[in-house]
Scaffold this motif. Structure first.
Motif, PDB file in Angstrom:
ATOM      1  N   GLU A   1     -41.965   2.816 -27.454  1.00 30.54           N
ATOM      2  CA  GLU A   1     -40.893   3.718 -27.042  1.00 30.54           C
ATOM      3  C   GLU A   1     -41.105   4.196 -25.609  1.00 30.54           C
ATOM      4  O   GLU A   1     -40.158   4.284 -24.822  1.00 30.54           O
ATOM      5  CB  GLU A   1     -40.827   4.919 -27.993  1.00 30.54           C
ATOM      6  N   LEU A   2     -42.343   4.529 -25.245  1.00 30.85           N
ATOM      7  CA  LEU A   2     -42.641   4.978 -23.885  1.00 30.85           C
ATOM      8  C   LEU A   2     -42.415   3.862 -22.869  1.00 30.85           C
ATOM      9  O   LEU A   2     -42.036   4.124 -21.725  1.00 30.85           O
ATOM     10  CB  LEU A   2     -44.088   5.479 -23.799  1.00 30.85           C
ATOM     11  N   ASP A   3     -42.640   2.589 -23.307  1.00 29.56           N
ATOM     12  CA  ASP A   3     -42.446   1.449 -22.403  1.00 29.56           C
ATOM     13  C   ASP A   3     -40.997   1.309 -21.946  1.00 29.56           C
ATOM     14  O   ASP A   3     -40.725   0.680 -20.916  1.00 29.56           O
ATOM     15  CB  ASP A   3     -42.888   0.147 -23.089  1.00 29.56           C
ATOM     16  N   LYS A   4     -40.059   1.883 -22.719  1.00 33.59           N
ATOM     17  CA  LYS A   4     -38.653   1.786 -22.344  1.00 33.59           C
ATOM     18  C   LYS A   4     -38.341   2.590 -21.088  1.00 33.59           C
ATOM     19  O   LYS A   4     -37.327   2.345 -20.430  1.00 33.59           O
ATOM     20  CB  LYS A   4     -37.770   2.287 -23.496  1.00 33.59           C
ATOM     21  N   TYR A   5     -39.204   3.548 -20.764  1.00 33.74           N
ATOM     22  CA  TYR A   5     -38.921   4.437 -19.636  1.00 33.74           C
ATOM     23  C   TYR A   5     -40.012   4.454 -18.575  1.00 33.74           C
ATOM     24  O   TYR A   5     -39.758   4.858 -17.441  1.00 33.74           O
ATOM     25  CB  TYR A   5     -38.725   5.874 -20.145  1.00 33.74           C
ATOM     26  N   ILE A   6     -41.226   4.048 -18.932  1.00 37.57           N
ATOM     27  CA  ILE A   6     -42.357   4.158 -18.008  1.00 37.57           C
ATOM     28  C   ILE A   6     -43.019   2.802 -17.852  1.00 37.57           C
ATOM     29  O   ILE A   6     -43.357   2.147 -18.848  1.00 37.57           O
ATOM     30  CB  ILE A   6     -43.381   5.198 -18.516  1.00 37.57           C
ATOM     31  N   ILE A   7     -43.197   2.400 -16.605  1.00 37.57           N
ATOM     32  CA  ILE A   7     -43.802   1.100 -16.297  1.00 37.57           C
ATOM     33  C   ILE A   7     -45.311   1.262 -16.153  1.00 37.57           C
ATOM     34  O   ILE A   7     -45.793   2.162 -15.452  1.00 37.57           O
ATOM     35  CB  ILE A   7     -43.214   0.516 -15.001  1.00 37.57           C
TER      36      ILE A   7
END
Length: 478
Positions: free
Chosen positions: A18-24
């Motif tokens: 889920e965090l990968d959807k917004y943070i690279i």
């Protein structure tokens, strides 16, 4: 992943996804916070006695600005629908100095929790509130002007016993009025049903209607306390029991509906219940992100404004260790709140913090600087990617904006080189580059002759080459 899936059902891998959807990038930091969240769920499954002994493992994030420290914490809180506040350590001062006291971060967390719980309660009551609001709108659009309080005159006692069937002329007149009013009531009921149907079909949205709503007797203005920067919302002093008064307002039906729904929802919720749930939610699920924590680390100099640095650390320590704080909604224990410290640590090291505070942040995470590939991914991959945002903004002006792959490469390389040669401000560099790049397009807006605009490498180089000299690039790109 389904939005219906609760955070407690998410594994650490799913949280990272889920965090990968917004943070690279920053996999190490994502992994650490995901484990911290999962441990909260694991703790909730323990026996009550052991549960009290398990405390959260606070996290200290270290890395340059703009690499995702704050965004990870913010997305984390949103993901678990948990109360979250971000504070800056530099805003606090040692007791005895003018400034915010450290307990204010806990009070802010409780307020954030109250908003979360209240919004959830309002949503639960929304269906009932919509029905009540519709009834109020119908009554306002088709008023019954004949509705009056019925008054009765006491009968003479002697007359009551001597002639129980006797009716005065006044009573006979009132009976005839009541019979005629039955027909009128039927007509009003039919008219209201017709209006209700038109309301549901959206045919009366532009009609003006006068409604009566409850409004607080006190506004929500803030009263400054002692000129210290702290303030109290006057309207909040009374909590959920603030006195209200009825006021009539004229507005369009579309606006009146929303106002009435909000007004009716407020009446349906129990603020004592909201406060109780909010305190529990803040205690068990609260997240406090303390930014700039490296700025209160003592590096050997104690002069001027730096004199209270150690004092601020000592004041923060009992909050992080676990203490009881009084708020207007009740007392809250801080033992199980998750604290995430963050700082660039350019001029100081974690070891410059007082030993007791260091020990309260056992998990240390280093966030790496962004490279060229990271910048390119930030431009395009996240759900809220900068390129997607700018394309959507220009579409509101009727412009079709697109970027080819070489242009993205050029923008990413420019941001990377500037961070190396000048100040490293992370992903924030991209904001300024894109603003400068699209300045003329944005200025022309809907007046632009060409509606289909393609940004390529030549366009990127042309914009910056025509405005600045290569040696002065840093003056324009932050």
């Amino acid at each position: 992943m389904s939005d219906k899936k609760q955070m407690k059902d998410m594994t650490p891998k799913e949280i990272v996804a889920e965090l990968d959807k917004y943070i690279i990038g920053q996999e190490e930091a994502k992994k650490s916070v995901a484990i911290a969240l999962r441990n909260r769920y694991r703790r909730s499954k323990l026996d009550a006695e052991l549960r009290e002994e398990v405390t959260p493992k606070n996290i200290l994030m270290m890395g340059p600005t703009g690499v995702g420290k704050t965004e990870i914490a913010r997305r984390l809180a949103k993901l678990m629908d948990a109360p979250f506040v971000k504070v800056e350590a530099t805003k606090f001062t040692e007791v005895g100095y003018v400034g915010r006291d450290v307990e204010s971060m806990i009070r802010d967390l409780v307020e954030a929790s109250v908003r979360l719980v209240k919004n959830r309660k309002l949503e639960e009551k929304r269906e009932i509130a919509e029905k009540l609001a519709e009834d109020a709108l119908v009554a306002a659009l088709v008023p019954d002007k004949s509705e009056k309080k019925k008054t009765t005159t006491p009968l003479n006692v002697m007359e009551l016993f001597s002639r129980p069937d006797y009716k005065t002329q006044k009573e006979e007149y009132e009976e005839s009025i009541e019979k005629s009013s039955d027909t009128k009531d039927t007509n009003i009921a039919m008219a209201r049903e017709q209006v209700r149907k038109q309301l549901r079909e959206g045919l009366l949205e532009d009609e003006i209607v006068e409604i009566t709503v409850d409004v607080p007797m006190f506004d929500s203005g803030n009263l400054d306390v002692g000129g210290s920067g702290m303030s109290i919302a006057i309207g909040n002093i009374f909590g959920g029991n603030a006195p209200t008064q009825k006021k009539s307002r004229k507005m369009h039906v579309r606006d009146a509906r929303k106002t009435l729904i909000d007004n009716e929802s407020q009446k349906l919720i129990d603020m004592d219940e909201v406060s109780s749930e909010a305190l529990f939610n803040a205690e068990e699920n609260g997240i406090i992100f303390i930014d700039e924590i490296d700025k209160i680390a003592s590096n050997g100099f104690k002069q001027g404004a730096d004199v209270s640095r150690d004092g601020v650390q000592r004041d923060i320590l009992p909050i992080v260790e676990g203490s009881v704080v009084n708020t207007k909604h009740g007392t809250i224990k801080t033992d199980h709140i998750l604290f995430i410290g963050s700082g660039a640590f350019h001029m100081a090291k974690p070891s410059d913090l007082i030993p007791e505070l260091q020990g309260r942040f056992p998990i240390r995470v280093n966030l790496k600087s962004l490279n060229k590939e990271d910048f390119k991914a930030i431009l395009t991959v996240p759900q809220n990617a900068l390129i997607k945002q700018n394309i959507a903004l220009m579409a509101t002006e009727g412009l079709s904006l697109s970027f080819d792959d070489e242009a993205l490469e050029e923008i990413a390389e420019m941001a990377y080189l500037m961070n190396i040669e000048q100040e490293n401000i992370g992903a924030r560099r991209l904001h300024t580059i894109l603003e400068k790049l699209l300045e003329e397009i944005s200025f022309e807006g809907s007046d632009a002759a060409e509606k289909n605009i393609v940004i390529d490498r030549e366009y990127v180089r042309g914009v910056f080459a025509s405005k600045i000299d290569a040696h002065d690039l840093d003056r324009y790109i932050l």
